[in-house]
Design a protein around this motif. Structure first.
Motif, PDB file in Angstrom:
ATOM      1  N   LYS A 145       7.244  -1.823  -9.269  1.00 55.43           N
ATOM      2  CA  LYS A 145       7.784  -1.148  -8.076  1.00 55.43           C
ATOM      3  C   LYS A 145       6.706  -0.259  -7.453  1.00 55.43           C
ATOM      4  CE  LYS A 145      11.595   1.827  -6.532  1.00 55.43           C
ATOM      5  NZ  LYS A 145      10.849   2.432  -5.481  1.00 55.43           N
ATOM      6  N   PHE A 146       5.971   0.454  -8.285  1.00 53.76           N
ATOM      7  CA  PHE A 146       4.904   1.312  -7.778  1.00 53.76           C
ATOM      8  C   PHE A 146       3.857   0.489  -7.016  1.00 53.76           C
ATOM      9  CE2 PHE A 146       0.572   2.881  -8.414  1.00 53.76           C
ATOM     10  CZ  PHE A 146       0.647   4.086  -7.743  1.00 53.76           C
ATOM     11  N   LEU A 147       3.449  -0.625  -7.600  1.00 53.90           N
ATOM     12  CA  LEU A 147       2.450  -1.469  -6.940  1.00 53.90           C
ATOM     13  C   LEU A 147       2.963  -2.006  -5.604  1.00 53.90           C
ATOM     14  CD1 LEU A 147       0.992  -3.429  -9.979  1.00 53.90           C
ATOM     15  CD2 LEU A 147      -0.174  -1.730  -8.578  1.00 53.90           C
ATOM     16  N   LYS A 148       4.220  -2.412  -5.572  1.00 51.53           N
ATOM     17  CA  LYS A 148       4.816  -2.926  -4.345  1.00 51.53           C
ATOM     18  C   LYS A 148       4.834  -1.838  -3.280  1.00 51.53           C
ATOM     19  CE  LYS A 148       9.018  -4.872  -2.449  1.00 51.53           C
ATOM     20  NZ  LYS A 148      10.453  -4.979  -2.617  1.00 51.53           N
ATOM     21  N   ASP A 149       5.326  -0.627  -3.646  1.00 48.20           N
ATOM     22  CA  ASP A 149       5.382   0.482  -2.699  1.00 48.20           C
ATOM     23  C   ASP A 149       3.989   0.864  -2.214  1.00 48.20           C
ATOM     24  OD1 ASP A 149       8.109   0.523  -3.062  1.00 48.20           O
ATOM     25  OD2 ASP A 149       8.109   2.296  -4.373  1.00 48.20           O
ATOM     26  N   SER A 150       3.054   0.889  -3.120  1.00 50.73           N
ATOM     27  CA  SER A 150       1.688   1.250  -2.774  1.00 50.73           C
ATOM     28  C   SER A 150       1.092   0.253  -1.781  1.00 50.73           C
ATOM     29  CB  SER A 150       0.833   1.292  -4.046  1.00 50.73           C
ATOM     30  OG  SER A 150      -0.492   1.591  -3.745  1.00 50.73           O
ATOM     31  N   ASN A 151       1.290  -1.018  -2.021  1.00 50.52           N
ATOM     32  CA  ASN A 151       0.774  -2.044  -1.105  1.00 50.52           C
ATOM     33  C   ASN A 151       1.437  -1.944   0.266  1.00 50.52           C
ATOM     34  OD1 ASN A 151      -1.099  -3.150  -2.850  1.00 50.52           O
ATOM     35  ND2 ASN A 151       0.383  -4.584  -3.729  1.00 50.52           N
ATOM     36  N   GLU A 152       2.742  -1.656   0.306  1.00 48.53           N
ATOM     37  CA  GLU A 152       3.437  -1.505   1.587  1.00 48.53           C
ATOM     38  C   GLU A 152       2.878  -0.311   2.356  1.00 48.53           C
ATOM     39  OE1 GLU A 152       7.599  -1.226   0.690  1.00 48.53           O
ATOM     40  OE2 GLU A 152       7.769  -3.387   0.257  1.00 48.53           O
ATOM     41  N   LYS A 153       2.673   0.809   1.683  1.00 51.34           N
ATOM     42  CA  LYS A 153       2.137   2.002   2.336  1.00 51.34           C
ATOM     43  C   LYS A 153       0.723   1.748   2.856  1.00 51.34           C
ATOM     44  CE  LYS A 153       4.913   5.363  -0.172  1.00 51.34           C
ATOM     45  NZ  LYS A 153       4.927   6.446  -1.157  1.00 51.34           N
ATOM     46  N   LEU A 154      -0.060   1.051   2.068  1.00 54.09           N
ATOM     47  CA  LEU A 154      -1.422   0.731   2.478  1.00 54.09           C
ATOM     48  C   LEU A 154      -1.409  -0.165   3.714  1.00 54.09           C
ATOM     49  CD1 LEU A 154      -4.411   1.040   1.770  1.00 54.09           C
ATOM     50  CD2 LEU A 154      -4.206  -0.959   0.323  1.00 54.09           C
ATOM     51  N   GLU A 155      -0.528  -1.127   3.747  1.00 52.92           N
ATOM     52  CA  GLU A 155      -0.416  -2.025   4.897  1.00 52.92           C
ATOM     53  C   GLU A 155       0.033  -1.264   6.137  1.00 52.92           C
ATOM     54  OE1 GLU A 155      -1.123  -5.168   7.009  1.00 52.92           O
ATOM     55  OE2 GLU A 155      -1.537  -5.112   4.862  1.00 52.92           O
ATOM     56  N   LYS A 214      -0.520   1.903   6.771  1.00 53.88           N
ATOM     57  CA  LYS A 214      -1.652   2.722   7.200  1.00 53.88           C
ATOM     58  C   LYS A 214      -2.666   1.873   7.960  1.00 53.88           C
ATOM     59  CE  LYS A 214      -5.105   5.938   5.634  1.00 53.88           C
ATOM     60  NZ  LYS A 214      -6.368   5.810   5.028  1.00 53.88           N
TER      61      LYS A 214
END
Length: 130
Positions: A101-111, A113
């Motif tokens: 879940k952390f990796l998914k959220d992190s990738n979404e936030k990065l995208e 940005k």
């Protein structure tokens, strides 16, 4: 009997040194087992692991032009594959789920940005045209 690289032969430890052990082979030749080739674990002192007169099984690593033979004891040690029973170990699937879940959220936030930065860059280009 001729000796070739890769052969596994029996021998007798004839001399111990700081850097390894000399082994007399059945073929009448002598080779060296370097201290790093004695065991899978760290060897501080060769005499802690080997003793003169001990029978050992060695693998021929190399034979140079001068006839020096490099041997290995650790290459003869059978390594059994380690199998982990996940039920007994109790792998925490909750942690794995949280990590995913952390990796998914992190990738979404990065995208998100990257998208905002792309829009800013687009806006700056249109202003420069006038």
């Amino acid at each position: 009997m001729s000796l070739a690289v890769g052969d596994v032969v029996e021998g007798v430890v004839s001399n111990l040194t700081k850097f390894g052990a000399f082994v007399n082979l059945d073929s009448g030749l002598t080779g060296l087992v370097h201290i790093s080739e004695i065991s899978d674990t760290f060897v501080k002192d060769v005499s802690d692991v080997l003793e003169t007169g001990q029978n050992v099984k060695v693998k021929v690593l190399s034979i140079d032009d001068k006839g020096k033979i490099a041997l290995s004891i650790k290459a003869c040690i059978e390594k059994k594959p380690v199998q982990i029973n996940t039920e007994k170990v109790g792998i925490n699937t909750e942690f794995e789920d949280k990590l995913a879940k952390f990796l998914k959220d992190s990738n979404e936030k990065l995208e998100q940005k990257r998208s905002r930065e792309k829009q800013k860059t687009k806006g700056n280009r249109s202003r420069n045209r006038f």
